[in-house]
Design a protein around this motif. Structure first.
Motif, PDB file in Angstrom:
ATOM      1  N   ALA A 164      -5.306 -26.061  -2.652  1.00 31.90           N
ATOM      2  CA  ALA A 164      -3.996 -25.432  -2.836  1.00 31.90           C
ATOM      3  C   ALA A 164      -3.115 -26.209  -3.814  1.00 31.90           C
ATOM      4  CB  ALA A 164      -3.289 -25.275  -1.491  1.00 31.90           C
ATOM      5  N   GLY A 165      -3.088 -27.522  -3.705  1.00 32.73           N
ATOM      6  CA  GLY A 165      -2.258 -28.319  -4.600  1.00 32.73           C
ATOM      7  C   GLY A 165      -0.787 -28.308  -4.229  1.00 32.73           C
ATOM      8  N   ARG A 166      -0.425 -27.520  -3.235  1.00 34.32           N
ATOM      9  CA  ARG A 166       0.960 -27.458  -2.743  1.00 34.32           C
ATOM     10  C   ARG A 166       0.932 -26.905  -1.325  1.00 34.32           C
ATOM     11  NH1 ARG A 166       0.671 -23.431  -6.872  1.00 34.32           N
ATOM     12  NH2 ARG A 166       1.631 -24.933  -8.268  1.00 34.32           N
ATOM     13  N   SER A 167       1.967 -27.183  -0.586  1.00 35.31           N
ATOM     14  CA  SER A 167       2.069 -26.674   0.785  1.00 35.31           C
ATOM     15  C   SER A 167       2.785 -25.333   0.775  1.00 35.31           C
ATOM     16  CB  SER A 167       2.860 -27.656   1.648  1.00 35.31           C
ATOM     17  OG  SER A 167       2.180 -28.883   1.727  1.00 35.31           O
ATOM     18  N   GLY A 168       2.467 -24.506   1.733  1.00 33.27           N
ATOM     19  CA  GLY A 168       3.134 -23.216   1.854  1.00 33.27           C
ATOM     20  C   GLY A 168       2.311 -22.245   2.676  1.00 33.27           C
ATOM     21  N   LYS A 169       2.669 -20.968   2.552  1.00 33.21           N
ATOM     22  CA  LYS A 169       2.018 -19.899   3.305  1.00 33.21           C
ATOM     23  C   LYS A 169       1.329 -18.963   2.314  1.00 33.21           C
ATOM     24  CE  LYS A 169       3.666 -16.049   6.004  1.00 33.21           C
ATOM     25  NZ  LYS A 169       4.768 -15.571   6.822  1.00 33.21           N
ATOM     26  N   ILE A 170       0.094 -18.583   2.611  1.00 33.86           N
ATOM     27  CA  ILE A 170      -0.631 -17.648   1.752  1.00 33.86           C
ATOM     28  C   ILE A 170       0.038 -16.276   1.882  1.00 33.86           C
ATOM     29  CG2 ILE A 170      -2.834 -16.487   1.293  1.00 33.86           C
ATOM     30  CD1 ILE A 170      -2.984 -19.430   0.655  1.00 33.86           C
ATOM     31  N   ALA A 171       0.634 -15.807   0.787  1.00 36.96           N
ATOM     32  CA  ALA A 171       1.325 -14.522   0.799  1.00 36.96           C
ATOM     33  C   ALA A 171       0.423 -13.399   0.293  1.00 36.96           C
ATOM     34  CB  ALA A 171       2.581 -14.593  -0.065  1.00 36.96           C
ATOM     35  N   GLU A 172      -0.530 -13.757  -0.573  1.00 36.48           N
ATOM     36  CA  GLU A 172      -1.357 -12.719  -1.168  1.00 36.48           C
ATOM     37  C   GLU A 172      -2.634 -13.340  -1.723  1.00 36.48           C
ATOM     38  OE1 GLU A 172      -0.401  -9.011  -4.207  1.00 36.48           O
ATOM     39  OE2 GLU A 172       0.859 -10.771  -4.278  1.00 36.48           O
ATOM     40  N   ILE A 173      -3.747 -12.633  -1.544  1.00 37.41           N
ATOM     41  CA  ILE A 173      -5.016 -13.008  -2.150  1.00 37.41           C
ATOM     42  C   ILE A 173      -5.255 -11.978  -3.240  1.00 37.41           C
ATOM     43  CG2 ILE A 173      -7.489 -13.304  -1.809  1.00 37.41           C
ATOM     44  CD1 ILE A 173      -6.838 -14.112   1.103  1.00 37.41           C
ATOM     45  N   LEU A 174      -5.316 -12.436  -4.489  1.00 38.16           N
ATOM     46  CA  LEU A 174      -5.287 -11.529  -5.633  1.00 38.16           C
ATOM     47  C   LEU A 174      -6.659 -11.183  -6.210  1.00 38.16           C
ATOM     48  CD1 LEU A 174      -2.273 -13.321  -7.316  1.00 38.16           C
ATOM     49  CD2 LEU A 174      -2.217 -11.150  -6.090  1.00 38.16           C
ATOM     50  N   VAL A 175      -7.702 -11.936  -5.848  1.00 33.70           N
ATOM     51  CA  VAL A 175      -9.037 -11.686  -6.385  1.00 33.70           C
ATOM     52  C   VAL A 175     -10.002 -11.509  -5.220  1.00 33.70           C
ATOM     53  CG1 VAL A 175     -10.895 -12.566  -7.857  1.00 33.70           C
ATOM     54  CG2 VAL A 175      -8.533 -13.092  -8.422  1.00 33.70           C
ATOM     55  N   GLU A 176     -10.821 -10.476  -5.292  1.00 37.48           N
ATOM     56  CA  GLU A 176     -11.772 -10.198  -4.221  1.00 37.48           C
ATOM     57  C   GLU A 176     -12.954 -11.165  -4.259  1.00 37.48           C
ATOM     58  OE1 GLU A 176     -12.966  -6.128  -3.651  1.00 37.48           O
ATOM     59  OE2 GLU A 176     -11.131  -5.430  -4.621  1.00 37.48           O
ATOM     60  N   ASN A 177     -13.554 -11.361  -3.109  1.00 37.78           N
ATOM     61  CA  ASN A 177     -14.716 -12.222  -2.969  1.00 37.78           C
ATOM     62  C   ASN A 177     -15.851 -11.747  -3.872  1.00 37.78           C
ATOM     63  OD1 ASN A 177     -16.085 -14.405  -1.594  1.00 37.78           O
ATOM     64  ND2 ASN A 177     -17.315 -12.828  -0.607  1.00 37.78           N
ATOM     65  N   GLY A 178     -16.484 -12.690  -4.577  1.00 37.34           N
ATOM     66  CA  GLY A 178     -17.632 -12.374  -5.406  1.00 37.34           C
ATOM     67  C   GLY A 178     -17.297 -11.859  -6.792  1.00 37.34           C
ATOM     68  N   HIS A 179     -16.017 -11.792  -7.138  1.00 35.87           N
ATOM     69  CA  HIS A 179     -15.621 -11.294  -8.458  1.00 35.87           C
ATOM     70  C   HIS A 179     -15.514 -12.432  -9.463  1.00 35.87           C
ATOM     71  CE1 HIS A 179     -14.324  -6.974  -7.826  1.00 35.87           C
ATOM     72  NE2 HIS A 179     -14.866  -7.341  -6.693  1.00 35.87           N
ATOM     73  N   PRO A 180     -15.724 -12.137 -10.732  1.00 33.93           N
ATOM     74  CA  PRO A 180     -15.580 -13.179 -11.759  1.00 33.93           C
ATOM     75  C   PRO A 180     -14.118 -13.514 -11.996  1.00 33.93           C
ATOM     76  CG  PRO A 180     -16.121 -11.077 -12.786  1.00 33.93           C
ATOM     77  CD  PRO A 180     -16.178 -10.869 -11.301  1.00 33.93           C
ATOM     78  N   VAL A 181     -13.849 -14.778 -12.318  1.00 31.30           N
ATOM     79  CA  VAL A 181     -12.508 -15.224 -12.697  1.00 31.30           C
ATOM     80  C   VAL A 181     -12.612 -15.975 -14.012  1.00 31.30           C
ATOM     81  CG1 VAL A 181     -11.548 -15.357 -10.359  1.00 31.30           C
ATOM     82  CG2 VAL A 181     -12.702 -17.345 -11.302  1.00 31.30           C
ATOM     83  N   GLU A 182     -11.529 -15.933 -14.764  1.00 34.08           N
ATOM     84  CA  GLU A 182     -11.434 -16.665 -16.014  1.00 34.08           C
ATOM     85  C   GLU A 182     -10.427 -17.786 -15.821  1.00 34.08           C
ATOM     86  OE1 GLU A 182     -10.235 -13.861 -18.964  1.00 34.08           O
ATOM     87  OE2 GLU A 182     -12.028 -12.637 -18.729  1.00 34.08           O
ATOM     88  N   PHE A 183     -10.419 -18.735 -16.731  1.00 34.36           N
ATOM     89  CA  PHE A 183      -9.442 -19.805 -16.676  1.00 34.36           C
ATOM     90  C   PHE A 183      -8.041 -19.188 -16.667  1.00 34.36           C
ATOM     91  CE2 PHE A 183      -6.522 -22.748 -18.745  1.00 34.36           C
ATOM     92  CZ  PHE A 183      -6.684 -23.855 -17.937  1.00 34.36           C
ATOM     93  N   GLY A 184      -7.226 -19.561 -15.684  1.00 35.60           N
ATOM     94  CA  GLY A 184      -5.857 -19.060 -15.595  1.00 35.60           C
ATOM     95  C   GLY A 184      -5.684 -17.786 -14.791  1.00 35.60           C
ATOM     96  N   THR A 185      -6.768 -17.192 -14.293  1.00 36.99           N
ATOM     97  CA  THR A 185      -6.655 -15.986 -13.476  1.00 36.99           C
ATOM     98  C   THR A 185      -5.865 -16.312 -12.203  1.00 36.99           C
ATOM     99  OG1 THR A 185      -8.785 -15.148 -14.256  1.00 36.99           O
ATOM    100  CG2 THR A 185      -7.938 -14.213 -12.199  1.00 36.99           C
ATOM    101  N   LYS A 186      -4.866 -15.508 -11.890  1.00 36.85           N
ATOM    102  CA  LYS A 186      -4.099 -15.697 -10.663  1.00 36.85           C
ATOM    103  C   LYS A 186      -4.962 -15.267  -9.477  1.00 36.85           C
ATOM    104  CE  LYS A 186       0.331 -14.951 -12.892  1.00 36.85           C
ATOM    105  NZ  LYS A 186       1.509 -14.088 -13.027  1.00 36.85           N
ATOM    106  N   MET A 187      -5.211 -16.241  -8.563  1.00 34.49           N
ATOM    107  CA  MET A 187      -6.099 -15.969  -7.429  1.00 34.49           C
ATOM    108  C   MET A 187      -5.348 -15.814  -6.120  1.00 34.49           C
ATOM    109  SD  MET A 187      -9.253 -18.567  -8.323  1.00 34.49           S
ATOM    110  CE  MET A 187      -8.284 -20.006  -7.904  1.00 34.49           C
ATOM    111  N   PHE A 188      -4.320 -16.641  -5.900  1.00 42.58           N
ATOM    112  CA  PHE A 188      -3.547 -16.640  -4.659  1.00 42.58           C
ATOM    113  C   PHE A 188      -2.071 -16.755  -4.991  1.00 42.58           C
ATOM    114  CE2 PHE A 188      -7.661 -18.514  -3.721  1.00 42.58           C
ATOM    115  CZ  PHE A 188      -8.032 -17.903  -2.540  1.00 42.58           C
ATOM    116  N   ARG A 189      -1.232 -16.188  -4.099  1.00 47.44           N
ATOM    117  CA  ARG A 189       0.223 -16.404  -4.211  1.00 47.44           C
ATOM    118  C   ARG A 189       0.667 -17.105  -2.935  1.00 47.44           C
ATOM    119  NH1 ARG A 189       4.763 -13.395  -2.771  1.00 47.44           N
ATOM    120  NH2 ARG A 189       3.447 -11.644  -2.183  1.00 47.44           N
ATOM    121  N   ILE A 190       1.360 -18.222  -3.110  1.00 46.52           N
ATOM    122  CA  ILE A 190       1.832 -19.035  -1.990  1.00 46.52           C
ATOM    123  C   ILE A 190       3.365 -19.044  -1.999  1.00 46.52           C
ATOM    124  CG2 ILE A 190       1.943 -21.370  -1.012  1.00 46.52           C
ATOM    125  CD1 ILE A 190      -0.834 -21.849  -2.025  1.00 46.52           C
ATOM    126  N   VAL A 191       3.961 -18.843  -0.823  1.00 46.46           N
ATOM    127  CA  VAL A 191       5.434 -18.922  -0.693  1.00 46.46           C
ATOM    128  C   VAL A 191       5.810 -20.049   0.221  1.00 46.46           C
ATOM    129  CG1 VAL A 191       5.915 -16.526  -1.225  1.00 46.46           C
ATOM    130  CG2 VAL A 191       5.431 -17.156   1.127  1.00 46.46           C
TER     131      VAL A 191
END
Length: 155
Positions: free
Chosen positions: A128-155
């Motif tokens: 995570a690199g920071r503390s907080g609450k997982i507000a949203e998971i933006l990428v589905e399991n098994g999908h490709p990601v690129e450098f900089g792809t937003k994967m999670f939103r933490i509040v």
């Protein structure tokens, strides 16, 4: 660029998992190709033979007029995004039978593992690199990601 070259590029994008490709020529011409996964596509593209398959679409750059139209602004939701540190495939659990590392609503600390990104057969933990609450998971399991792809939103 002729139609055969464009089709070859689209095929290569599907095979390699590239999601977006922009080609700019010196003359000012621009070609944008983007792949999207959707079951209800209402855009012009090359239809697949099966539903729910990846399809490639042509996009032309937005046309901005001098009229008094406000540009479309995508509102950002509050919080901070955890982005992909490398190119690969995201996995939300250590194995298919295991529970996901985190779910929406989970509280996380800086050293909490959120997912694994597989790159060249190497499994890389993403913390995570920071503390907080997982507000949203933006990428589905098994999908490709690129450098900089937003994967999670933490509040």
């Amino acid at each position: 660029m002729d139609l055969k070259e464009i089709k070859d590029l689209m095929t290569a994008m599907r095979k390699t998992g590239i999601q977006k490709l922009i080609i700019k020529k010196k003359e000012g011409d621009e070609l944008q190709l983007e792949t999207q996964v959707s079951s209800n596509i209402s855009s012009v593209g090359f239809p697949s033979t099966e539903q729910n398959k990846e399809q490639t679409f042509f996009h032309s750059p937005p046309i901005h007029s001098s009229e008094n139209h406000s540009p479309l602004v995508k509102e950002e939701k509050p919080g901070q995004h955890i982005t992909a540190p490398l190119v690969g495939t995201i996995y939300h659990s250590a194995s298919p039978d295991d529970e996901p590392f985190v779910k929406v609503g989970d509280m996380v600390k800086e050293d909490t593992v959120l997912c694994i990104i597989e790159a060249m057969k190497v499994m890389n933990e993403v913390k995570a690199g920071r503390s907080g609450k997982i507000a949203e998971i933006l990428v589905e399991n098994g999908h490709p990601v690129e450098f900089g792809t937003k994967m999670f939103r933490i509040v």
